[in-house]
Design an enzyme around this catalytic site. Structure first.
Site, PDB file in Angstrom:
ATOM      1  N   TYR A 121      12.648  66.292  41.545  1.00  0.00           N
ATOM      2  CA  TYR A 121      12.761  64.948  40.950  1.00  0.00           C
ATOM      3  C   TYR A 121      11.722  64.043  41.621  1.00  0.00           C
ATOM      4  O   TYR A 121      11.436  64.198  42.817  1.00  0.00           O
ATOM      5  CB  TYR A 121      14.179  64.435  41.181  1.00  0.00           C
ATOM      6  N   THR A 126      11.324  61.278  43.141  1.00  0.00           N
ATOM      7  CA  THR A 126      11.485  60.587  44.426  1.00  0.00           C
ATOM      8  C   THR A 126      11.789  61.534  45.589  1.00  0.00           C
ATOM      9  O   THR A 126      11.939  61.070  46.727  1.00  0.00           O
ATOM     10  CB  THR A 126      12.610  59.546  44.340  1.00  0.00           C
ATOM     11  N   LYS A 127      11.879  62.834  45.334  1.00  0.00           N
ATOM     12  CA  LYS A 127      12.173  63.773  46.414  1.00  0.00           C
ATOM     13  C   LYS A 127      10.993  63.848  47.394  1.00  0.00           C
ATOM     14  O   LYS A 127       9.878  63.435  47.086  1.00  0.00           O
ATOM     15  CB  LYS A 127      12.470  65.169  45.859  1.00  0.00           C
ATOM     16  N   ASN A 128      11.247  64.449  48.547  1.00  0.00           N
ATOM     17  CA  ASN A 128      10.168  64.604  49.531  1.00  0.00           C
ATOM     18  C   ASN A 128       9.000  65.387  48.945  1.00  0.00           C
ATOM     19  O   ASN A 128       7.842  65.117  49.260  1.00  0.00           O
ATOM     20  CB  ASN A 128      10.694  65.301  50.783  1.00  0.00           C
TER      21      ASN A 128
END
Length: 372
Positions: A186, A188-190
């Protein structure tokens, strides 16, 4: 009037990466092969190599599908019970329900917020077939004890790694302990794509073979269905993005850790704040910087007035969500999860957060408590 401090923003933290991403998208568009092509195949190899030798990565449509397919690949289905932490996001429980198994909620450690072997063992019954540890907020679970527990009771382990790309336990990257692991990409994940995306990681050849077929209508070769599958394929465009971002994941995580250390130093001893605690031998890549206070709502409102955006992970625990009443749980059944829901607030933390923005957050939090 000052600009808002965002909770999260996409910024060109590593100079030039944004241009590389745009070029990669154009390159895929010009090549004209958009489904299970060169980019997906290359990313799968590179991501598996990044995690550990001997692993296989299978790109799928999203992190939820990665969980569902992992469970299916391990034969988890109707009549089975799966141990899940009570404070996880609802997607983890949904995945268990999707394969017609029963999620059995278990309280996390009240300081690290992660599932522990000691708590999980209390919930094991003859119907228990799997443990689903969630590496919550970016901190690795203590996997040695969980794996020992799984071996003791002959249980499968599916790691939910959606928030913890690059985190490690005893220098071994998460996603490489269990029978299978699910990653989300997704945005906004790292390690984030420019849309939905996910991956299953496993060192089990049978799991890998099932996942590769199941994600593509059950086909091993085109138009020959060997099992009843679904359409859940990582997109070529997203894979091209992920290949570039993977090269900088260590740098992104290091910046998250640096920002977290500033918060930990500057907010230590302020008011009634409970700051993140990292368990022994675990690393934390701070997908979320979650703090706790009995004055959560007042603090969030105060920060909003100062132009500072925050988030709550998560405001209503799964067992109190309307959709899951049928599981038979009620208020008071999971006091740790309920307390976390009432007291947690997440502060802005992402690669590209400026020193001035972080100073504004710290100053505002301190001022809130000075007024009390």
């Amino acid at each position: 009037m000052q600009e808002q401090v965002p909770f999260f923003a996409f910024r060109d933290f590593v100079p030039g990466v944004q241009q590389q991403l745009e070029q990669a998208l154009v390159h895929v568009a010009q090549r004209g092969n958009f489904i299970l092509g060169e980019e997906v195949g290359s990313f799968e190899k590179e991501f598996a190599s990044y995690l550990a030798e001997g692993t296989t990565a299978i790109g799928v449509g999203n992190g939820f599908d990665a969980l569902v397919i992992s469970l299916k690949a391990l034969g988890i289905g109707a009549g089975a019970e799966v141990i899940v932490p009570s404070n996880s996001y609802m997607a983890t429980v949904n995945a268990v329900l999707q394969v017609k198994a029963k999620p059995v909620l278990v309280e996390p450690d009240k300081y690290t917020y992660n599932l522990t072997a000691a708590n999980a063992e209390k919930a094991i019954t003859p119907k228990t077939k799997a443990i689903l540890p969630v590496h919550l907020y970016g901190q690795a679970c203590q996997m040695d004890e969980l794996m020992q527990l799984a071996h003791k009771y002959n249980l499968s382990v599916v790691e939910d790694c959606a928030q913890a790309h690059g985190a490690a336990f005893k220098d071994q990257l998460i996603g490489t302990f269990g029978d299978a692991a699910a990653f989300s990409f997704y945005p906004t994940k790292n390690l984030g794509a420019m849309g939905d995306g996910g991956a299953i990681v496993t060192s089990n050849a049978l799991v890998a073979d099932f996942a590769q077929q199941y994600r593509n209508y059950g086909q091993k070769q085109k138009y020959i269905g060997e099992l009843v599958g679904v359409n859940s394929r990582l997109d070529e465009l997203q894979a091209a993005i992920l290949r570039i971002k993977l090269q900088h994941l260590h740098q992104y995580n290091a910046e998250r850790q640096r920002l977290a250390n500033v918060y930990l130093q500057e907010l230590n001893g302020v008011g009634d704040l409970l700051l993140p605690q990292t368990a022994e031998s675990c690393s934390h890549v701070y997908h979320i910087f979650n703090i706790r206070t009995k004055q959560r709502d007042a603090l969030q409102n105060y920060l909003r007035e100062q132009g500072i955006c925050t988030a709550i992970h998560y405001p209503v625990p799964v067992h109190l969500q309307p959709a899951y009443i049928f599981l038979g749980y009620g208020a008071g059944d999971f006091p740790v999860a309920e307390e976390l829901a009432l007291t947690s607030i997440s502060l802005p933390l992402f690669p590209g957060l400026t020193e001035q923005e972080q100073e504004r957050v710290i100053k505002a939090v301190r001022e809130f408590y000075q007024d009390k």
